[in-house]
Design an enzyme around this catalytic site. Structure first.
Site, short mmCIF file in Angstrom:
data_model
loop_
_atom_site.label_atom_id
_atom_site.label_comp_id
_atom_site.label_asym_id
_atom_site.label_seq_id
_atom_site.Cartn_x
_atom_site.Cartn_y
_atom_site.Cartn_z
N LYS A 139 -14.76 -1.60 7.23
CA LYS A 139 -13.88 -2.73 7.98
C LYS A 139 -12.54 -2.89 7.91
CE LYS A 139 -14.11 -7.53 9.26
NZ LYS A 139 -12.97 -8.18 8.57
N ASP A 140 -11.58 -2.55 8.93
CA ASP A 140 -10.25 -2.46 8.64
C ASP A 140 -9.53 -3.09 9.94
OD1 ASP A 140 -9.95 -0.73 10.84
OD2 ASP A 140 -8.75 0.54 9.37
N MET A 141 -8.21 -3.06 9.98
CA MET A 141 -7.49 -3.78 11.19
C MET A 141 -6.45 -2.91 11.97
SD MET A 141 -6.51 -7.45 9.13
CE MET A 141 -5.76 -8.06 10.51
N GLU A 142 -6.71 -1.68 11.57
CA GLU A 142 -5.64 -0.54 12.17
C GLU A 142 -6.37 0.92 12.73
OE1 GLU A 142 -5.16 -1.71 9.17
OE2 GLU A 142 -3.54 -3.17 9.44
N GLU B 273 0.92 -1.11 -0.06
CA GLU B 273 0.04 0.12 0.07
C GLU B 273 0.93 0.99 -0.20
OE1 GLU B 273 -3.47 -2.03 2.79
OE2 GLU B 273 -1.84 -0.60 3.69
N THR C 177 -6.04 -0.01 2.97
CA THR C 177 -7.34 -0.57 2.43
C THR C 177 -8.27 -1.30 3.25
OG1 THR C 177 -6.21 -2.88 2.40
CG2 THR C 177 -5.76 -1.28 0.38
N ASP D 77 -12.30 -5.23 -0.94
CA ASP D 77 -13.26 -6.13 -0.96
C ASP D 77 -14.58 -5.73 -0.40
OD1 ASP D 77 -11.20 -6.42 1.35
OD2 ASP D 77 -13.21 -7.10 2.27
N1 SAH Z 1 -3.76 -11.48 2.42
C1 SAH Z 1 -3.24 -10.30 2.79
C2 SAH Z 1 -3.24 -9.91 4.20
C3 SAH Z 1 -3.56 -8.49 4.37
S1 SAH Z 1 -4.44 -8.31 5.79
C4 SAH Z 1 -1.78 -10.21 2.13
O1 SAH Z 1 -1.43 -10.98 1.11
O2 SAH Z 1 -0.82 -9.65 2.63
C5 SAH Z 1 -5.61 -6.98 5.44
C6 SAH Z 1 -5.10 -5.63 5.43
O3 SAH Z 1 -5.88 -4.87 4.55
C7 SAH Z 1 -5.20 -4.93 6.85
O4 SAH Z 1 -3.98 -3.89 6.88
C8 SAH Z 1 -6.56 -4.46 6.95
O5 SAH Z 1 -6.41 -3.08 7.60
C9 SAH Z 1 -6.87 -4.15 5.50
N2 SAH Z 1 -8.23 -5.05 5.06
C10 SAH Z 1 -8.76 -4.99 3.69
N3 SAH Z 1 -9.71 -5.68 3.62
C11 SAH Z 1 -10.20 -6.06 4.87
C12 SAH Z 1 -11.13 -6.58 5.30
N4 SAH Z 1 -12.25 -6.95 4.64
N5 SAH Z 1 -11.53 -6.64 6.94
C13 SAH Z 1 -10.38 -6.20 7.35
N6 SAH Z 1 -9.23 -5.73 7.24
C14 SAH Z 1 -9.21 -5.25 5.86
#
Ligand code: SAH
Length: 255
Positions: A184-187, A22, A101, A210
């Site tokens: 929805k995210d992770m950070e 990213e 993302t 997504d």
């Molecule tokens: N499969 C990925 C892993 C990425 S983890 C890889 O190939 O490296 C997902 C990252 O994208 C996190 O930083 C998160 O904030 C964001 N993200 C994107 N779509 C997400 C979703 N549906 N739910 C949670 N986080 C998502």
């Protein structure tokens, strides 16, 4: 959140990005240079910083880097929150931007590639069913108002719900709905928490990779749209940086 940007305008911005893929298109677009962090952050942290000047604005992109043991991007709340706090103390930015993302809910109008500015952050995987701790677990943080920025740059706005999983359990879904989230995210909530501790204003810019309530499996859709979302970010983040440069944080909103 505080207003260090209210004195003399925004001069330094720190952009926190979880994944290298990213961050790199943006590092290229802004012609930033990688700095050696080992003197600033001891202990062999995997964090990386890319810096430069854009129209008089000092820009630092920081990424949590690769997990020391496994070599994958350090996604999730803990690394991004630690990085935001430590780099925030070191760099003293007037504004923090969490760019990245996210999953989007089509029921709330999200489409692949849309870039969302968060109006509110909350957590959906911190369930503590004890009075008051329940609210602490959700940990809602209202974002600084940025109505002018959203309108002038034609961005979308919505609430962000954060958790440490890419997938979504039924219980997560229930909490995300209760959080009224579009994205929805992770950070997001973790960066907002650290920015709040530092009393530094914070904005989040999330490009949708997504559709969470769609038909495609999340991982497949995420990988398919990662480059679309990364290029949406590398278009939008520079526009936001130019927009905020020299403005006061209060000018980002119309109210
Ligand atoms: N499969 C990925 C892993 C990425 S983890 C890889 O190939 O490296 C997902 C990252 O994208 C996190 O930083 C998160 O904030 C964001 N993200 C994107 N779509 C997400 C979703 N549906 N739910 C949670 N986080 C998502």
């Amino acid at each position: 959140m505080g207003g260090s940007g209210d004195v003399g305008g925004i001069k330094t911005v720190m952009v926190v990005i979880a994944m290298q893929a990213e961050a790199l298109p943006l590092v290229e677009a802004l012609d930033l240079v990688e700095d050696d962090l080992s003197a600033v952050f001891p202990g062999g942290v995997p964090w990386k910083k890319y810096s430069g000047v854009l129209d008089g604005l000092n820009v630092h992109i920081v990424v949590p880097g690769k997990d020391k043991a496994l070599g994958v991007d350090s996604v999730g709340t803990v690394p991004s929150s630690l990085l935001t706090y430590a780099a925030g103390v070191a760099l003293q930015p007037n504004l923090i931007i969490n760019a990245g993302t996210a999953g989007g809910f089509q029921a709330k109008g999200a489409n692949i590639g849309d870039v969302y500015v968060a109006t509110e952050f909350a957590n959906h995987d911190r369930r503590i069913p004890i009075p008051v701790f329940d609210k602490y677990g959700i940990g809602t943080i209202v974002a600084i108002p940025t109505g002018n920025l959203i309108k002038d740059l034609d961005l979308k706005e919505g609430k962000v719900s954060t958790g440490n999983s890419l997938d979504m359990t039924l219980q997560d879904e229930e909490h995300i709905k209760a959080n009224d989230a579009t994205v929805k995210d992770m950070e997001g909530a973790a960066v907002a928490y650290a920015a709040n501790l530092l009393a530094i204003p914070m904005i989040s810019l999330k490009a949708v990779t997504d559709i969470v309530d769609g038909t495609k499996p999340t991982v497949e859709e995420f990988l398919e749209n990662m480059s679309t979302a990364a290029s949406a970010l590398s278009r939008t983040v520079p526009l936001v940086l130019k927009y905020v440069s020299g403005k006061n944080v209060a000018d980002l909103d119309c109210s």
